[in-house]
Design an enzyme around this catalytic site. Structure first.
Site, PDB file in Angstrom:
ATOM      1  N   ASP A   1       1.025  -1.088  -0.057  1.00 55.17           N
ATOM      2  CA  ASP A   1       0.056   0.013   0.184  1.00 55.17           C
ATOM      3  C   ASP A   1       0.865   1.369  -0.184  1.00 55.17           C
ATOM      4  O   ASP A   1       1.740   1.308   0.611  1.00 55.17           O
ATOM      5  CB  ASP A   1      -0.764   0.058   1.217  1.00 55.17           C
ATOM      6  CG  ASP A   1      -2.292   0.062   0.897  1.00 55.17           C
ATOM      7  OD1 ASP A   1      -2.710   1.350   0.683  1.00 55.17           O
ATOM      8  OD2 ASP A   1      -3.044  -0.809   1.232  1.00 55.17           O
TER       9      ASP A   1
ATOM     10  N   ASP B   1      -3.260   4.565  -1.982  1.00 51.63           N
ATOM     11  CA  ASP B   1      -4.364   5.042  -1.223  1.00 51.63           C
ATOM     12  C   ASP B   1      -4.637   6.594  -1.544  1.00 51.63           C
ATOM     13  O   ASP B   1      -4.032   7.229  -1.974  1.00 51.63           O
ATOM     14  CB  ASP B   1      -3.867   5.211   0.250  1.00 51.63           C
ATOM     15  CG  ASP B   1      -4.868   5.198   1.216  1.00 51.63           C
ATOM     16  OD1 ASP B   1      -5.758   4.738   1.386  1.00 51.63           O
ATOM     17  OD2 ASP B   1      -4.741   6.391   1.889  1.00 51.63           O
TER      18      ASP B   1
ATOM     19  N   GLU C   1      -6.655   4.123  -5.587  1.00 50.75           N
ATOM     20  CA  GLU C   1      -8.082   4.253  -5.114  1.00 50.75           C
ATOM     21  C   GLU C   1      -8.542   5.513  -5.567  1.00 50.75           C
ATOM     22  O   GLU C   1      -8.054   6.331  -5.110  1.00 50.75           O
ATOM     23  CB  GLU C   1      -8.108   3.819  -3.692  1.00 50.75           C
ATOM     24  CG  GLU C   1      -9.419   4.048  -2.873  1.00 50.75           C
ATOM     25  CD  GLU C   1      -9.353   4.152  -1.408  1.00 50.75           C
ATOM     26  OE1 GLU C   1     -10.206   3.749  -0.593  1.00 50.75           O
ATOM     27  OE2 GLU C   1      -8.306   4.898  -0.905  1.00 50.75           O
TER      28      GLU C   1
ATOM     29  N   HIS D   1     -10.761  -4.301   2.742  1.00 50.43           N
ATOM     30  CA  HIS D   1     -10.836  -3.960   4.184  1.00 50.43           C
ATOM     31  C   HIS D   1     -11.845  -2.823   4.507  1.00 50.43           C
ATOM     32  O   HIS D   1     -11.823  -2.442   5.421  1.00 50.43           O
ATOM     33  CB  HIS D   1      -9.303  -3.642   4.310  1.00 50.43           C
ATOM     34  CG  HIS D   1      -9.011  -2.359   3.717  1.00 50.43           C
ATOM     35  ND1 HIS D   1      -8.688  -2.292   2.516  1.00 50.43           N
ATOM     36  CD2 HIS D   1      -8.699  -1.214   4.342  1.00 50.43           C
ATOM     37  CE1 HIS D   1      -8.125  -1.184   2.004  1.00 50.43           C
ATOM     38  NE2 HIS D   1      -8.185  -0.405   3.148  1.00 50.43           N
ATOM     39  N   ASP D   2     -12.109  -1.932   3.322  1.00 46.42           N
ATOM     40  CA  ASP D   2     -13.096  -0.847   3.706  1.00 46.42           C
ATOM     41  C   ASP D   2     -14.739  -1.263   3.465  1.00 46.42           C
ATOM     42  O   ASP D   2     -15.459  -0.370   3.475  1.00 46.42           O
ATOM     43  CB  ASP D   2     -12.797   0.367   2.937  1.00 46.42           C
ATOM     44  CG  ASP D   2     -11.531   0.830   3.189  1.00 46.42           C
ATOM     45  OD1 ASP D   2     -11.027   0.766   4.401  1.00 46.42           O
ATOM     46  OD2 ASP D   2     -10.723   1.451   2.338  1.00 46.42           O
TER      47      ASP D   2
HETATM   48  C1  NOJ Z   1      -8.549   4.443   2.142  1.00 44.86           C
HETATM   49  C2  NOJ Z   1      -8.081   3.225   2.733  1.00 44.86           C
HETATM   50  O1  NOJ Z   1      -8.629   2.149   2.208  1.00 44.86           O
HETATM   51  C3  NOJ Z   1      -8.776   3.410   4.237  1.00 44.86           C
HETATM   52  O2  NOJ Z   1      -8.830   2.140   4.926  1.00 44.86           O
HETATM   53  C4  NOJ Z   1      -8.164   4.532   5.050  1.00 44.86           C
HETATM   54  O3  NOJ Z   1      -8.997   4.672   6.240  1.00 44.86           O
HETATM   55  C5  NOJ Z   1      -8.319   5.841   4.149  1.00 44.86           C
HETATM   56  N1  NOJ Z   1      -7.862   5.720   2.833  1.00 44.86           N
HETATM   57  C6  NOJ Z   1      -7.091   6.667   4.645  1.00 44.86           C
HETATM   58  O4  NOJ Z   1      -5.867   6.540   4.242  1.00 44.86           O
END
Ligand code: NOJ
Length: 575
Positions: A100, A207, A265, A339-340
């Site tokens: 990441d 990210d 992302e 993971h989100d």
């Molecule tokens: C996206 C990440 O996937 C997430 O888990 C994170 O909280 C935020 N960006 C901030 O880095």
């Protein structure tokens, strides 16, 4: 049509979230040696690349997305040597590994930030975004503008040391780096990228890749939520004026010097903007994640404002993700969990009555769509959301807990508070990030075989029924089905990975049927029919041809040619 085959286009990628993968040293927290011990399992699954979520040194306010040293490892996860062993262990098995890249912000514990906050004339003051307070009519100190944090409240944090606010679009301890500062950018390239590329990592998941360039006027964001002070800042912080210049520079100066891949992302997008990031000739990044599908029903600036969706919306979202690259030289991704996000079998299938069938149905969808495929740990065994009976105390994620605290503050004195709270809990139970963060269920042993002691966050109650060991021994399991589906994806890669996508039954509210074609006259088509309902429905092919069944998620004895059982899916090759 000539296909531009590339290793990262062909690849199936498996995401590991280290805290919950496997604990090797009995401290209740997943770690790198734990991952190394499962590399053969990962290889056997049939994936090609591991994406490792942040393993860097971090105070873990946002579970590692708050990095305090890019060049070191979180001691709970292991050491630099462990990480090298993981990289080498992947390479020996013919797997690649990407990390990441979290460079919109650091942790407030990072040396750069400590230096920056120490005084107004610190040499690193300008590496972060500092602004003077505003004062309201009563003389009360206020943040410099109305931007809202993604984790509730203001996006600005007051710092006593120098009497100024710093910007933090996420948690308190995640100050945004100032990409306008060239020296800061160079330091990011050296520390966060080159350091790891020189140690052999094969690329990065980037990210919040659209957030580095902020509108330099730092004015108020337009009012979106009328009943709130703080407002979504996306029009001023996302896809900003210099964002493409920054990505081009990062690619030119660092990434292009290695044979590696990048996936960004992308939180807010439209087709035109997206192609600027991932058009091959633009030389920014290789592909990006688009969230239309996983965010179905959620308000874009507040996922807990949730409304219902139907299969037509679902089809639309799948189509958008696949079609935005049509006619361009860009490439796309396929994913339904990370993971989100919550667990897909709970969100889009039926995790109770039709657990295995619907988990397999989603595997069929994912493995037949165009783009690079990403699978999240536990998805391959159909892990589910946390039980409904669990209370808010079991939720650990800063996004959920901050939101819940703000909600209580706002509504606790209202007469219908209990009713509102129970509605919010229903939504949290469906879409919170915590659902994908419970420990991987390896076996029916205590703590799901994840650890020998009580884990940092609870294992889902259903580990005795849903676990890797059980599924390894069952030829009809979700795990075995994923293995077969990943093979099939490669076997017909011109159709599934690189082929075109056309929906045949757009208006059907229960069934999703589509055709994948390679664009070449010589090769056959793939015909995919997926019953997304809990009902038995009729099946009649919507195109003519010679249908050969190559994948089915029902037992042979239950297969009925002319009807589809609940959550039944079929993949045919049509000549
Ligand atoms: C996206 C990440 O996937 C997430 O888990 C994170 O909280 C935020 N960006 C901030 O880095």
């Amino acid at each position: 049509m000539t296909i531009d085959y590339t290793w990262w286009k062909d690849a199936s990628i498996y995401q590991i979230w280290p805290a919950s993968y496997k604990d090797s040293n009995g401290d209740g927290i997943g770690d790198i040696p734990g991952i190394i011990s499962e590399l053969d399992y990962i290889k056997d699954l049939g994936v090609d690349i591991i994406w490792l979520s942040p393993m860097y040194k971090s105070p873990m306010e946002d579970m590692g997305y708050d990095i305090s040293d890019y060049e070191d490892i979180n001691p709970d996860f292991g050491t630099l040597q462990d990480m090298q062993d993981l990289i080498d262990g992947c390479h020996t098995r013919g797997l690649k590994i990407i990390c990441d890249l979290v460079v919109n912000h650091t942790s407030s514990e990072h040396e750069w930030f400590k230096e920056s906050r120490s005084s107004l004339d610190s040499p690193k003051r300008d590496w972060y975004i500092w602004k003077k307070p505003k004062y309201d009519a009563e003389g009360n100190r206020q943040p410099p503008n109305n931007w809202m944090s993604y984790f509730s409240g203001s996006a600005w944090e007051y710092d006593e040391t120098t009497g100024e606010y710093y910007l933090r679009l996420f948690a308190k301890g995640q100050p945004d780096l100032n990409w306008e500062n060239e020296e800061c950018r160079k330091a990011i390239y050296d520390s966060a990228l080159k350091f790891w590329l020189d140690r052999g990592v094969d690329g990065f998941r980037i990210d919040v890749a659209g957030f580095y360039s902020k509108d330099q006027s730092f004015g108020d964001a337009p009012i979106f939520f009328k009943d709130q002070i703080y407002q979504p800042s996306k029009s001023l912080t996302s896809n900003g004026p210099r964002i493409h210049e920054f990505h081009k520079e990062m690619t030119r100066e660092v990434i292009s010097k290695y044979d590696v891949m990048t996936v960004g992302e992308m939180c807010h997008w439209n087709k035109e903007e997206a192609l600027k990031y991932v058009g091959a000739s633009r030389k920014e990044m290789n592909m990006m994640f688009i969230f239309d599908l996983v965010e179905l029903g959620c308000e874009n600036s507040d996922r807990f404002l949730y409304s219902h969706w139907n299969l037509l919306d679902f089809k639309n979202a799948v189509q958008n993700q696949s079609d935005f690259i049509k006619g361009s030289d860009a490439w796309s991704t396929v994913f339904i969990e990370n993971h989100d996000q919550p667990r897909c079998v709970t969100r889009f299938g039926n995790d109770k009555k039709h657990h295995a069938a619907s988990a397999k149905l989603l595997a069929m969808l994912q493995t037949t769509l165009t783009g690079t495929l990403f699978i999240y740990q536990g998805q391959e065994i159909g892990m589910t959301n946390l039980p409904k009976s669990w209370s808010i105390e079991e939720y650990k994620d800063v996004y959920t807990t901050n939101y819940y605290k703000e909600f209580v503050k706002k509504y606790e004195n209202e007469p219908d508070f209990e009713d509102k709270k129970s509605k919010l809990m229903d939504v949290i139970n469906l879409v919170a990030r915590d659902h994908s963060r419970s420990p991987v269920q390896w076996s029916a042993a205590r703590y799901g075989g994840f650890s020998t002691v009580e884990p940092w966050t609870q294992v889902n109650d259903n580990y005795p029924e849903i676990n890797v060991k059980l599924q390894q021994h069952n030829p009809d399991s979700v795990l075995r089905f994923y293995q077969q589906s990943l093979k099939l994806r490669k076997q017909y890669k011109d159709l599934f990975i690189y082929g075109s996508f056309e929906i045949l039954d757009y208006d059907n509210e229960k069934v999703f049927t589509y055709v994948k074609e390679s664009g070449s006259d010589v090769l056959p088509k793939a015909y995919v029919v997926l019953n997304f309902s809990g009902d038995k429905v009729e099946f009649t092919p919507l195109i003519k041809g010679d249908f050969k069944l190559v994948s089915s998620n029902v037992m042979e004895s239950e297969f009925e040619q002319s009807s589809l059982s609940p959550f039944e899916g079929r993949i045919y090759i049509v000549e």
